[in-house]
Design a protein around this motif. Structure first.
Motif, PDB file in Angstrom:
ATOM      1  N   PRO B  67       0.819  -1.207   0.000  1.00  0.00           N
ATOM      2  CA  PRO B  67       0.000   0.000   0.000  1.00  0.00           C
ATOM      3  C   PRO B  67       0.853   1.258   0.000  1.00  0.00           C
ATOM      4  O   PRO B  67       2.016   1.237   0.395  1.00  0.00           O
ATOM      5  CB  PRO B  67      -0.796  -0.096   1.303  1.00  0.00           C
ATOM      6  CG  PRO B  67      -0.791  -1.512   1.637  1.00  0.00           C
ATOM      7  CD  PRO B  67       0.451  -2.116   1.074  1.00  0.00           C
ATOM      8  N   TRP B  69       1.258   3.837   1.739  1.00  0.00           N
ATOM      9  CA  TRP B  69       1.929   4.456   2.875  1.00  0.00           C
ATOM     10  C   TRP B  69       3.101   3.632   3.377  1.00  0.00           C
ATOM     11  O   TRP B  69       3.767   4.010   4.318  1.00  0.00           O
ATOM     12  CB  TRP B  69       0.931   4.697   4.012  1.00  0.00           C
ATOM     13  CG  TRP B  69       0.355   3.444   4.561  1.00  0.00           C
ATOM     14  CD1 TRP B  69       0.883   2.618   5.505  1.00  0.00           C
ATOM     15  CD2 TRP B  69      -0.878   2.853   4.186  1.00  0.00           C
ATOM     16  NE1 TRP B  69       0.059   1.567   5.746  1.00  0.00           N
ATOM     17  CE2 TRP B  69      -1.044   1.669   4.949  1.00  0.00           C
ATOM     18  CE3 TRP B  69      -1.894   3.213   3.278  1.00  0.00           C
ATOM     19  CZ2 TRP B  69      -2.158   0.853   4.825  1.00  0.00           C
ATOM     20  CZ3 TRP B  69      -2.990   2.389   3.160  1.00  0.00           C
ATOM     21  CH2 TRP B  69      -3.116   1.228   3.920  1.00  0.00           C
ATOM     22  N   VAL B  78      -3.298   2.881  -4.261  1.00  0.00           N
ATOM     23  CA  VAL B  78      -3.387   3.301  -2.863  1.00  0.00           C
ATOM     24  C   VAL B  78      -3.301   2.120  -1.912  1.00  0.00           C
ATOM     25  O   VAL B  78      -2.690   2.184  -0.861  1.00  0.00           O
ATOM     26  CB  VAL B  78      -4.711   4.057  -2.635  1.00  0.00           C
ATOM     27  CG1 VAL B  78      -4.827   4.476  -1.199  1.00  0.00           C
ATOM     28  CG2 VAL B  78      -4.788   5.236  -3.559  1.00  0.00           C
ATOM     29  N   LEU B  79      -3.918   1.012  -2.269  1.00  0.00           N
ATOM     30  CA  LEU B  79      -3.916  -0.136  -1.363  1.00  0.00           C
ATOM     31  C   LEU B  79      -3.005  -1.243  -1.851  1.00  0.00           C
ATOM     32  O   LEU B  79      -3.103  -2.368  -1.408  1.00  0.00           O
ATOM     33  CB  LEU B  79      -5.345  -0.665  -1.189  1.00  0.00           C
ATOM     34  CG  LEU B  79      -6.277   0.246  -0.408  1.00  0.00           C
ATOM     35  CD1 LEU B  79      -7.651  -0.382  -0.309  1.00  0.00           C
ATOM     36  CD2 LEU B  79      -5.737   0.492   0.982  1.00  0.00           C
ATOM     37  N   GLY B  80      -2.131  -0.944  -2.790  1.00  0.00           N
ATOM     38  CA  GLY B  80      -1.208  -1.958  -3.258  1.00  0.00           C
ATOM     39  C   GLY B  80      -1.781  -2.739  -4.439  1.00  0.00           C
ATOM     40  O   GLY B  80      -2.867  -2.477  -4.928  1.00  0.00           O
ATOM     41  N   ASP B  87      -4.851  -3.498  -9.298  1.00  0.00           N
ATOM     42  CA  ASP B  87      -5.027  -2.571  -8.193  1.00  0.00           C
ATOM     43  C   ASP B  87      -5.947  -3.199  -7.151  1.00  0.00           C
ATOM     44  O   ASP B  87      -7.034  -3.680  -7.479  1.00  0.00           O
ATOM     45  CB  ASP B  87      -5.631  -1.262  -8.727  1.00  0.00           C
ATOM     46  CG  ASP B  87      -5.812  -0.239  -7.629  1.00  0.00           C
ATOM     47  OD1 ASP B  87      -6.574   0.708  -7.843  1.00  0.00           O
ATOM     48  OD2 ASP B  87      -5.184  -0.401  -6.568  1.00  0.00           O
ATOM     49  N   MET B  88      -5.541  -3.175  -5.871  1.00  0.00           N
ATOM     50  CA  MET B  88      -6.347  -3.813  -4.828  1.00  0.00           C
ATOM     51  C   MET B  88      -7.700  -3.151  -4.690  1.00  0.00           C
ATOM     52  O   MET B  88      -8.714  -3.809  -4.481  1.00  0.00           O
ATOM     53  CB  MET B  88      -5.622  -3.766  -3.487  1.00  0.00           C
ATOM     54  CG  MET B  88      -4.455  -4.700  -3.337  1.00  0.00           C
ATOM     55  SD  MET B  88      -4.823  -6.396  -3.761  1.00  0.00           S
ATOM     56  CE  MET B  88      -5.980  -6.822  -2.500  1.00  0.00           C
ATOM     57  N   VAL B  89      -7.703  -1.806  -4.783  1.00  0.00           N
ATOM     58  CA  VAL B  89      -8.979  -1.094  -4.644  1.00  0.00           C
ATOM     59  C   VAL B  89      -9.960  -1.583  -5.707  1.00  0.00           C
ATOM     60  O   VAL B  89     -11.126  -1.888  -5.435  1.00  0.00           O
ATOM     61  CB  VAL B  89      -8.782   0.430  -4.760  1.00  0.00           C
ATOM     62  CG1 VAL B  89     -10.105   1.134  -4.694  1.00  0.00           C
ATOM     63  CG2 VAL B  89      -7.856   0.916  -3.683  1.00  0.00           C
ATOM     64  N   TRP B 276      -1.331  -7.484   2.479  1.00  0.00           N
ATOM     65  CA  TRP B 276      -2.454  -6.695   1.993  1.00  0.00           C
ATOM     66  C   TRP B 276      -3.317  -7.451   0.995  1.00  0.00           C
ATOM     67  O   TRP B 276      -4.487  -7.160   0.854  1.00  0.00           O
ATOM     68  CB  TRP B 276      -1.969  -5.378   1.364  1.00  0.00           C
ATOM     69  CG  TRP B 276      -1.039  -5.578   0.220  1.00  0.00           C
ATOM     70  CD1 TRP B 276      -1.350  -5.678  -1.099  1.00  0.00           C
ATOM     71  CD2 TRP B 276       0.371  -5.757   0.307  1.00  0.00           C
ATOM     72  NE1 TRP B 276      -0.236  -5.890  -1.837  1.00  0.00           N
ATOM     73  CE2 TRP B 276       0.847  -5.937  -1.003  1.00  0.00           C
ATOM     74  CE3 TRP B 276       1.289  -5.777   1.357  1.00  0.00           C
ATOM     75  CZ2 TRP B 276       2.194  -6.127  -1.285  1.00  0.00           C
ATOM     76  CZ3 TRP B 276       2.634  -5.969   1.077  1.00  0.00           C
ATOM     77  CH2 TRP B 276       3.063  -6.146  -0.239  1.00  0.00           C
ATOM     78  N   LEU B 280      -6.938  -7.056   3.215  1.00  0.00           N
ATOM     79  CA  LEU B 280      -7.808  -5.972   2.759  1.00  0.00           C
ATOM     80  C   LEU B 280      -9.157  -6.486   2.262  1.00  0.00           C
ATOM     81  O   LEU B 280     -10.198  -5.952   2.650  1.00  0.00           O
ATOM     82  CB  LEU B 280      -7.088  -5.131   1.697  1.00  0.00           C
ATOM     83  CG  LEU B 280      -5.907  -4.358   2.283  1.00  0.00           C
ATOM     84  CD1 LEU B 280      -5.154  -3.609   1.209  1.00  0.00           C
ATOM     85  CD2 LEU B 280      -6.367  -3.399   3.343  1.00  0.00           C
TER      86      LEU B 280
END
Lengths: 324, 308
Positions: B67, B69, B78-80, B87-89, B276, B280
Motif C-alpha cells: 500500500p 503508505w 493506494v492499497l497496493g 489494483d487492490m482497490v 495486503w 484488505l
C-alpha cells in the motif's frame, strides 16, 4: 410413550428412504458410470456389455433396491477420482473429522457455558459487556476468516502451533488418532478453536438467555430468600434447569459442525471427511458425493431422533401429546 | 436556515423509526459502513478507473506492490497490488460488486419462491401445507453451506457443460436461493394464518374474488413488514454464503473473482509477507457483513411488537 417412539422411528425411516432415493438418483443419472470407468478406446459393444454386467439396464426399482442392499451391506462402490473403494476413503477420513468435532465441541462447551453463566449473572460488568461484544463479532465473522486469523496470529507471527495437517498419528486398529502424540495435540488446537468459535458464541448466548430466565423463577427466588449462599443457588438450583434446553440445542447444532468442518478442514488442510467431500465436488466424483449424502442424512436423522426421544423422556407433556 | 433545521427536526420526531435510528449510535455507524461498502461496490465502475477483469489494464511488473503508505508503495495504487498487478482497490470493489450481485439475485429468487409457497400454504392449508412444512423442517436442520454445496455438486454432475461462466453464476445463485427460501415461506405462512380470518379477507371471498387476487392484493401488502426484516438479515447470510463457496473453490471461476476468491488467493501469500492481498478483502467483507447485520438487527428490534 411407545406410540411416540414408534411414530418417530417410522418418520425417520421414511426420511432415510427419501435420502437414499435422492442419492441413488444422483448416482444413476448424474454422469454415466460406464463412461467414467472406461477409456476412449473401448468399443461400443464392450461398453454395452459392461452396462449389462453392472446391471444398468435393469428396471429402475430393481436398481434402487440393489443400491439400498449394497449400502446396508457396506458396499459403497468405487471413487471415480481415485479408483479406491469409497468405504475405505470414508474410514480414512472419519477419525480425523470425528476427533476434530469432538475437541471443538468440548472447547465450545467448556468456554461457552461458564461464559454464558457469567454474563447472565453480571450483566453490567465490563467483562460481561465485553463477552457480549465478542459473541456479536463471533456470529458475524465467517468461519474461514476466524481460521485464517488464528493461523496468522498463532501460526505465522507467534509460531506456537502448526498451521496445517494433523501432525503425527497413532494407529489403533483401523482408527488413526492424533490425540496421543504431542505434535498431533498441537496441530488440533487451532482447527478446534476455529471450528468451535461459532458454536461457542451460540452456546454462550443461549446459556445467558436461559440463565436469566431461570433466575427469575420462583424456586430460585425462594432459594435466595432462604439465605442459601449464591454459589449453591447458581450451581445446584439454577444451572441444571438451564442446561436441559441447552443440551438439546447443542445436539441439534452438532449438525452445523459438520458443515463448518468442511470450511475448517479446507483452511487447515485437515485430512477428514469435509476435505473428502470438497474434493469430490470439485472433481464431480459422484459415488463419494452420494455416499456422503446418505451418511449425512443418517447422521441428521439419528441426531434429531435422539434429541426428540431425549426431550420426550424428560418432558412428560410431549409423551402425552404425542400419543393422543 | 434555522427554519429548515426546525422542519427537519420535527419531521424526525414525528416518525418513530427515523427518530430511533438517528438516536442509536450503533445504527448510525452501521449505516455509515454499509453505505461505504455497499455503495462503493455498486459504484465500482465509476469510482475506479481500471477494470480488473480486463487483462490489458494491468501489468505483471506492477505486481506485489505494498500500500502507498508503506516503503516501496506506489501512489498510483493506494492499497497496493496483487500478484497479477491488479489494483487492490479495483479488485476489492469489483469483487464486492460481484458478491452483492449474486447475493441480491439469490435473495430475490428466495423471496419470490418462499413468499409464493408461504402464501399458498397459509391460505389453503391441507396436504400442501403439511408437505411444505415437512420439507422446510428437514431443510432447516441442514446447514446452509451444506445445502448449497450439495446443490452445486448435483448441478455439476447433471450439467456437464456447466463449467461455462454464465451457467456457473446461475448455479451458485440457485444454490444460495434454495438454502434461504425456507425462512420466507415460514414467516409468510404464519402471517397469512393471522390475516386469513380477518374480515376484509372474508368479505373479498364473499364477493367472489379470485383467490389469487385476494392473496396478491389484499393479503400480501399486510405481510410485508416482517419480510423486510428477514430480507435485510438474510442479505448478510447470502453474502457470507457466497464468500464461503468462493473460498472453498466451488464458486465462480478465478478470472472473475468475488471477495471469497480474493481471500482464497490471498491465503497463498499468508507466509510471504504480502499481507495486503489477504487482509484488505477480508476486512472489506467483514465490514460489509457486520454493518448489514447490524442494520438488520436494528430493523428487527424496530418491528418487534414485544419490545414496544
Amino acid at each position: 410413550m411407545l406410540t411416540y417412539v414408534a411414530k418417530r422411528l417410522g418418520q425417520s425411516i421414511f426420511v432415510m428412504i427419501a435420502v437414499a432415493f435422492l442419492a441413488f438418483a444422483l448416482f444413476r443419472f448424474a454422469g454415466d458410470p460406464v463412461m467414467q470407468m472406461t477409456g476412449v478406446e473401448t468399443s461400443v459393444q464392450e461398453r454395452e456389455a459392461l452396462r449389462e454386467q453392472l446391471g444398468l439396464t435393469d428396471p429402475f426399482p430393481l436398481q434402487f433396491l440393489r443400491f439400498v442392499a449394497d449400502l446396508l451391506r457396506g458396499d459403497f462402490g468405487f471413487s471415480f477420482r481415485t479408483r479406491q473403494p469409497v468405504g475405505e476413503m470414508i474410514l480414512d477420513g472419519l477419525p480425523a473429522t470425528f476427533e476434530l468435532g469432538l475437541v471443538a465441541l468440548a472447547v465450545s462447551l467448556v468456554v461457552g457455558i461458564p461464559a454464558g453463566v457469567y454474563t447472565a449473572l453480571h450483566p453490567r460488568s465490563v467483562a460481561g459487556q465485553g463477552l457480549l461484544l465478542v459473541t456479536l463479532i463471533g456470529i458475524s465473522v465467517p468461519t474461514f476468516v476466524t481460521g485464517i486469523l488464528l493461523i496468522f496470529v498463532f501460526g505465522v507471527q507467534l509460531g506456537w502451533f502448526p498451521t496445517f495437517g494433523r501432525g503425527q498419528t497413532v494407529q489403533i486398529g483401523w482408527w488413526s488418532s492424533n490425540l496421543l502424540t504431542p505434535s498431533g495435540l498441537r496441530s488440533i488446537v487451532l482447527p478446534a478453536i476455529s471450528l468451535g468459535t461459532y458454536q461457542m458464541t451460540l452456546t454462550m448466548r443461549l446459556v445467558r438467555a436461559q440463565m436469566m430466565e431461570v433466575m427469575r423463577t420462583d424456586h430460585v427466588r425462594f432459594a435466595i430468600a432462604r439465605g442459601l449462599p449464591f454459589r449453591t443457588v447458581h450451581l445446584r438450583h439454577a444451572l441444571p434447569n438451564t442446561l436441559i434446553p441447552v443440551i438439546t440445542v447443542v445436539g441439534l447444532q452438532f449438525g452445523g459442525m459438520i458443515a463448518f468442518s468442511i470450511v475448517t478442514e479446507s483452511v487447515f488442510q485437515w485430512p477428514g471427511l469435509g476435505l473428502l467431500f470438497l474434493r469430490s465436488i470439485r472433481f464431480v466424483d459422484i459415488p463419494v458425493m452420494s455416499v456422503y449424502l446418505v451418511l449425512i442424512g443418517l447422521l441428521f436423522v439419528l441426531i434429531n431422533l435422539t434429541v426428540d426421544l431425549l426431550y420426550a423422556a424428560i418432558d412428560p407433556r410431549i409423551r402425552i401429546r404425542g400419543s393422543a | 436556515m434555522t427554519r429548515v433545521a426546525k422542519r427537519i427536526g420535527s419531521w424526525i420526531r414525528n416518525h418513530e423509526a427515523v427518530y430511533l435510528f438517528v438516536h442509536s449510535p450503533l445504527a448510525l455507524i452501521a449505516a455509515l459502513f454499509a453505505i461505504i461498502t455497499v455503495g462503493g461496490a455498486l459504484l465500482a465502475p465509476w469510482v475506479v478507473d481500471t477494470d480488473p477483469y480486463d487483462p490489458a489494464t494491468y501489468r505483471l511488473a506492477d505486481g506485489f506492490l505494498p500500500p502507498a503508505w508503506q516503503p516501496g508503495g506506489d501512489a498510483r495504487f493506494v492499497l497496493g497490488t496483487d500478484d497479477q498487478g491488479r489494483d487492490m482497490v479495483a479488485s476489492i470493489l469489483y469483487g464486492a460488486r460481484l458478491s452483492l450481485r449474486i447475493a441480491v439475485s439469490a435473495m430475490a429468487i428466495a423471496t419470490v419462491v418462499g413468499v409464493s409457497i408461504g402464501l399458498i400454504a397459509g391460505y389453503y392449508g391441507g396436504w400442501f401445507d403439511t408437505l411444505v412444512m415437512r420439507i422446510a423442517d428437514v431443510q432447516l436442520s441442514l446447514p446452509a453451506v451444506l445445502t448449497a454445496l450439495l446443490i452445486d455438486g448435483i448441478a455439476r454432475g447433471v450439467l456437464p457443460g456447466a463449467q461455462r461462466d454464465e451457467l456457473r453464476i446461475m448455479v451458485i445463485i440457485s444454490a444460495i436461493a434454495l438454502s434461504l427460501w425456507v425462512n420466507f415461506a415460514r414467516t409468510t405462512r404464519a402471517a397469512v394464518f393471522v390475516e386469513r380470518n380477518k374480515e376484509y379477507v372474508q368479505s373479498s371471498q364473499i364477493m367472489g374474488e379470485h383467490p389469487a387476487r385476494i392473496l396478491a392484493v389484499q393479503i400480501l401488502p399486510n405481510v410485508l413488514a416482517p419480510l423486510l426484516v428477514i430480507m435485510t438479515v438474510d442479505l448478510g447470510r447470502a453474502i457470507l454464503l457466497e464468500a464461503t463457496l468462493s473460498f472453498l473453490g466451488v464458486g465462480l471461476p478465478a478470472n472473475a473473482p468475488s471477495l471469497g476468491t480474493l481471500i482464497r488467493i490471498g491465503m497463498d501469500y499468508l507466509f510471504s509477507g504480502q499481507w495486503w492481498i489477504l487482509w484488505l478483502p477480508t476486512l472489506f467483507l467483514v465490514a460489509m457483513v457486520i454493518s448489514v447485520n447490524l442494520l438488520g438487527d436494528f430493523l428487527r428490534d424496530l418491528f418487534n411488537p414485544r419490545l414496544r
